[in-house]
Design a protein around this motif. Sequence first.
Motif, short mmCIF file in Angstrom:
data_model
loop_
_atom_site.label_atom_id
_atom_site.label_comp_id
_atom_site.label_asym_id
_atom_site.label_seq_id
_atom_site.Cartn_x
_atom_site.Cartn_y
_atom_site.Cartn_z
N VAL A 103 0.85 -1.17 0.00
CA VAL A 103 0.00 0.00 0.00
C VAL A 103 0.90 1.23 0.00
O VAL A 103 1.81 1.32 0.81
CB VAL A 103 -0.91 0.03 1.25
CG1 VAL A 103 -1.91 1.17 1.15
CG2 VAL A 103 -1.62 -1.30 1.46
N TYR A 104 0.64 2.15 -0.92
CA TYR A 104 1.43 3.38 -0.93
C TYR A 104 0.58 4.52 -1.46
O TYR A 104 -0.38 4.32 -2.21
CB TYR A 104 2.70 3.23 -1.76
CG TYR A 104 2.46 2.90 -3.21
CD1 TYR A 104 2.36 3.90 -4.17
CD2 TYR A 104 2.32 1.58 -3.63
CE1 TYR A 104 2.14 3.59 -5.50
CE2 TYR A 104 2.09 1.26 -4.96
CZ TYR A 104 2.01 2.28 -5.89
OH TYR A 104 1.78 1.98 -7.21
N GLY A 105 0.91 5.71 -1.03
CA GLY A 105 0.15 6.86 -1.49
C GLY A 105 0.75 8.17 -1.05
O GLY A 105 1.71 8.20 -0.27
N ALA A 151 -3.96 10.30 -3.26
CA ALA A 151 -4.18 9.04 -3.96
C ALA A 151 -3.50 7.92 -3.18
O ALA A 151 -2.45 8.14 -2.57
CB ALA A 151 -3.62 9.10 -5.37
N LEU A 152 -4.13 6.75 -3.19
CA LEU A 152 -3.58 5.59 -2.49
C LEU A 152 -3.80 4.36 -3.36
O LEU A 152 -4.88 4.15 -3.88
CB LEU A 152 -4.30 5.41 -1.15
CG LEU A 152 -3.73 4.36 -0.22
CD1 LEU A 152 -2.54 4.93 0.55
CD2 LEU A 152 -4.78 3.87 0.76
N THR A 169 -8.87 7.76 -4.66
CA THR A 169 -8.55 9.15 -4.94
C THR A 169 -9.37 10.02 -3.99
O THR A 169 -10.55 9.76 -3.76
CB THR A 169 -8.84 9.55 -6.40
OG1 THR A 169 -10.18 9.23 -6.71
CG2 THR A 169 -7.91 8.82 -7.35
N LEU A 170 -8.71 11.02 -3.44
CA LEU A 170 -9.34 11.93 -2.50
C LEU A 170 -9.26 13.34 -3.07
O LEU A 170 -8.16 13.81 -3.41
CB LEU A 170 -8.62 11.90 -1.14
CG LEU A 170 -8.79 10.63 -0.31
CD1 LEU A 170 -7.99 9.49 -0.87
CD2 LEU A 170 -8.38 10.90 1.11
N ARG A 171 -10.40 13.97 -3.19
CA ARG A 171 -10.45 15.34 -3.71
C ARG A 171 -11.81 15.94 -3.34
O ARG A 171 -12.81 15.24 -3.36
CB ARG A 171 -10.26 15.35 -5.22
CG ARG A 171 -10.13 16.74 -5.81
CD ARG A 171 -9.91 16.72 -7.30
NE ARG A 171 -8.64 16.15 -7.71
CZ ARG A 171 -7.48 16.82 -7.79
NH1 ARG A 171 -7.44 18.08 -7.46
NH2 ARG A 171 -6.39 16.22 -8.21
N LYS A 193 -13.06 8.36 -3.64
CA LYS A 193 -13.54 7.48 -4.71
C LYS A 193 -12.58 6.31 -4.80
O LYS A 193 -11.38 6.45 -4.57
CB LYS A 193 -13.59 8.22 -6.04
CG LYS A 193 -14.61 9.34 -6.04
CD LYS A 193 -14.66 10.03 -7.37
CE LYS A 193 -15.68 11.17 -7.32
NZ LYS A 193 -15.66 11.98 -8.52
N SER A 194 -13.12 5.14 -5.15
CA SER A 194 -12.25 3.98 -5.29
C SER A 194 -12.66 3.18 -6.52
O SER A 194 -13.82 3.20 -6.94
CB SER A 194 -12.31 3.09 -4.05
OG SER A 194 -13.57 2.50 -3.90
N LYS A 195 -11.67 2.50 -7.06
CA LYS A 195 -11.90 1.63 -8.22
C LYS A 195 -11.03 0.40 -8.00
O LYS A 195 -9.84 0.52 -7.71
CB LYS A 195 -11.49 2.36 -9.49
CG LYS A 195 -11.74 1.56 -10.77
CD LYS A 195 -11.19 2.29 -11.98
CE LYS A 195 -12.18 3.33 -12.44
NZ LYS A 195 -11.79 3.95 -13.70
#
Length: 108
Positions: free
Chosen positions: A7-9, A67-68, A82-84, A89-91
């Motif tokens: 996991v990285y972001g 982003a992660l 993604t965070l904004r 939001k996730s995919k």
Amino acid sequence: MRDDVRVYGDFHKLPPEAFEQIRDAIPFDQVDYKNNVLRVDHEGKYLDVDDFLEAIVKLLPEDGWGALEYIDHVEWKVTRYTLRDGTIKSKTFPADNVLDAHMREHGL
């Protein structure tokens, strides 16, 4: 021994006072905070990132973003967060899709 997940972001425009608020709730092995950018990394056992993402999205300023990537080596899938604008939001998709796209981009 194989790692279950990687996991990285990174999270941009996070002010120092917001970093201090979230510092103790960061579940990652490696944490780097410089110039209002928080970078996180973890390789190992499964890691629950939901509480962390919920906390940090509330601390990011209006123009902040993050982003992660959560790579599950056991289930062989990738989840991109993604965070904004105060939302997460996730995919999720098969890890093979990421590798295939990478190989196409680099002519492999």
